[in-house]
Design a protein around this motif. Structure first.
Motif, PDB file in Angstrom:
ATOM      1  N   ASP A  82      13.041   5.613   0.495  1.00  0.00           N
ATOM      2  CA  ASP A  82      12.362   5.290   1.749  1.00  0.00           C
ATOM      3  C   ASP A  82      11.212   4.307   1.543  1.00  0.00           C
ATOM      4  N   TYR A  83      10.441   4.508   0.464  1.00  0.00           N
ATOM      5  CA  TYR A  83       9.246   3.698   0.263  1.00  0.00           C
ATOM      6  C   TYR A  83       9.436   2.550  -0.723  1.00  0.00           C
TER       7      TYR A  83
ATOM      8  N   VAL B 101      17.719   1.545  -5.331  1.00  0.00           N
ATOM      9  CA  VAL B 101      16.273   1.515  -5.150  1.00  0.00           C
ATOM     10  C   VAL B 101      15.823   0.066  -5.237  1.00  0.00           C
ATOM     11  N   VAL B 102      15.070  -0.372  -4.249  1.00  0.00           N
ATOM     12  CA  VAL B 102      14.486  -1.711  -4.317  1.00  0.00           C
ATOM     13  C   VAL B 102      13.258  -1.624  -5.204  1.00  0.00           C
TER      14      VAL B 102
ATOM     15  N   ASP C 257      12.021  15.951  -1.687  1.00  0.00           N
ATOM     16  CA  ASP C 257      13.194  15.228  -2.174  1.00  0.00           C
ATOM     17  C   ASP C 257      12.714  13.908  -2.779  1.00  0.00           C
ATOM     18  N   SER C 258      12.552  13.892  -4.099  1.00  0.00           N
ATOM     19  CA  SER C 258      11.990  12.709  -4.766  1.00  0.00           C
ATOM     20  C   SER C 258      12.895  11.497  -4.617  1.00  0.00           C
ATOM     21  N   MET C 259      14.221  11.712  -4.601  1.00  0.00           N
ATOM     22  CA  MET C 259      15.138  10.579  -4.472  1.00  0.00           C
ATOM     23  C   MET C 259      14.976   9.899  -3.116  1.00  0.00           C
ATOM     24  N   LYS C 260      14.903  10.703  -2.057  1.00  0.00           N
ATOM     25  CA  LYS C 260      14.765  10.137  -0.718  1.00  0.00           C
ATOM     26  C   LYS C 260      13.432   9.412  -0.582  1.00  0.00           C
TER      27      LYS C 260
ATOM     28  N   GLU D  74       0.845  -1.189   0.000  1.00  0.00           N
ATOM     29  CA  GLU D  74       0.000   0.000   0.000  1.00  0.00           C
ATOM     30  C   GLU D  74       0.878   1.235   0.000  1.00  0.00           C
ATOM     31  N   VAL D  75       0.553   2.220  -0.844  1.00  0.00           N
ATOM     32  CA  VAL D  75       1.340   3.438  -0.941  1.00  0.00           C
ATOM     33  C   VAL D  75       1.071   4.308   0.281  1.00  0.00           C
ATOM     34  N   PRO D  76       2.100   4.755   0.995  1.00  0.00           N
ATOM     35  CA  PRO D  76       1.903   5.591   2.167  1.00  0.00           C
ATOM     36  C   PRO D  76       1.376   6.968   1.795  1.00  0.00           C
ATOM     37  N   MET D  77       0.791   7.653   2.767  1.00  0.00           N
ATOM     38  CA  MET D  77       0.314   9.008   2.533  1.00  0.00           C
ATOM     39  C   MET D  77       1.504   9.899   2.184  1.00  0.00           C
TER      40      MET D  77
END
Length: 368
Positions: free
Chosen positions: A21-22, A353-354, A14-17, A1-4
């Motif tokens: 992170d997700y 990136v996973v 920061d799109s890279m972070k 599920e995509v987080p808020m």
């Protein structure tokens, strides 16, 4: 599920972070960020949200795994565009009633009329689509290399704005195929397609200094831009995506440096290809002689700073000065210090990136 999501549309996003992170694949990232940035696009176009999901998912999958020109960059440009639209008086608040601060309109005005508000909201959503798709399918080499190599993409577009034409065509083709315009009028369809194409073509760096001179001439004529003018909004929208495309130059140092290392990695790979093919090696793409701190200072001072400075002068709002120009000055100083210390940052390679397993049922598409 995509987080808020928190932060897309702000200059600090920061799109890279966020991708790290997700741990999301490009399609999931595009759907989540695109929907957050585009707002009520599905309602405006009278289509189910699932159609937007499908279109953005396909768009994300068409980005290649380049160090710099990848899906994360597409999201970053779309997010930066949303911030800059607001900074130039064409943001969500302006669409919904704030006085059109992109002009020097009296503060007593309650905001643009309803028809203009609707138009500006449609334009805002369309600019998000343009930002997301502005580099789709980028092969990792620039126009000059493709032309010199007689690449099929260069031949298709007659050696003129090769990549920009390819990105625009591919974006529109995906949106058409996925049916985002199936319930709109012909007028709205043509309007959005033209805006997407014009915006993406505006990112052609061969026209950068011509654009700068046009804005300078307008400023010298003492004729301020007004967001109530259709033609002025078109110019400001081109400025928006141009600034967003170069946006990392004015992001905080820790973000800017990583993007700079990634684009250097991609440049050096092209330089290696040029050497292998017997082409003259482009100076900034020659890993044997490259000086990143020096070249970055020149890029920021002579390419980015004039554009952002002019953008800040086109609006009564202070967002660009406070969020962008101050960061850029700091970045220039940081590069100067690195040059003085004779520290040439190493190539960074890919940011890890996973990636989720790709849905094999989604085929890659190519614009005609």
């Amino acid at each position: 599920e995509v987080p808020m999501l928190s932060g897309p549309g702000t200059w600090e996003f920061d799109s890279m972070k966020w991708v790290q992170d997700y741990k999301l694949n490009p399609a999931t990232m595009f759907v989540a960020c695109g929907k957050a940035l585009a707002g009520n696009l599905s309602a405006i176009l009278d289509i189910p949200a699932s159609v937007i999901d499908s279109a953005l998912g396909q768009l994300g999958k068409q980005y290649l795994d380049n160090p710099y020109h990848n899906a994360t960059h597409g999201v970053d440009v779309a997010s930066s565009s949303v911030f800059l639209l607001g900074a130039l008086g064409m943001g969500l608040e302006d669409c919904r009633g704030r006085s059109p601060t992109g002009s020097h309109a009296p503060s007593s005005r309650s905001g643009p009329p309803d028809d203009l508000r609707s138009t500006m909201e449609l334009e805002r959503c369309t600019m998000v689509l343009a930002g997301l798709g502005h580099d789709v399918g980028h092969p990792g080499q620039n126009n000059a290399f493709l032309v010199r190599s007689r690449d099929p993409i260069a031949l298709r577009y007659n050696d003129i704005a090769v990549l920009e034409s390819y990105h625009a065509s591919t974006s529109v083709w995906i949106f058409e195929k996925k049916g985002i315009w199936k319930n709109t009028t012909t007028e709205v369809h043509r309007f959005m397609v033209k805006l997407i194409v014009d915006a993406i073509l505006a990112t052609d760096m061969s026209q950068h200094f011509n654009f700068i001179e046009q804005i300078k001439a307008r400023k010298a004529a003492d004729n301020p831009f007004s967001v109530t003018s259709d033609s002025d909004r078109r110019t400001l929208q081109k400025m928006t995506i141009k600034c967003a495309d170069l946006g990392h130059s004015s992001k905080p140092w820790h973000v800017h440096r990583v993007w700079s290392q990634l684009v250097t990695d991609e440049f050096y790979t092209q330089g290696d290809m040029e050497r292998e093919r017997g082409f003259p090696v482009t100076d900034i793409m020659d890993r044997t002689t490259g000086n990143v701190p020096k070249s970055q200072q020149g890029f920021l001072r002579f390419v980015c700073m004039p554009l952002f400075t002019l953008a800040s002068q086109c609006t009564a709002l202070k967002d660009i000065k406070e969020h962008c120009l101050e960061n850029m000055e700091n970045n220039i100083n940081q590069w100067r210090q690195l040059e003085e210390q004779d520290m040439n940052p190493p190539e960074s390679g890919h940011i890890p990136v996973v990636v989720e397993e790709e849905d094999e049922s989604v085929e890659r598409v190519e614009a005609p």
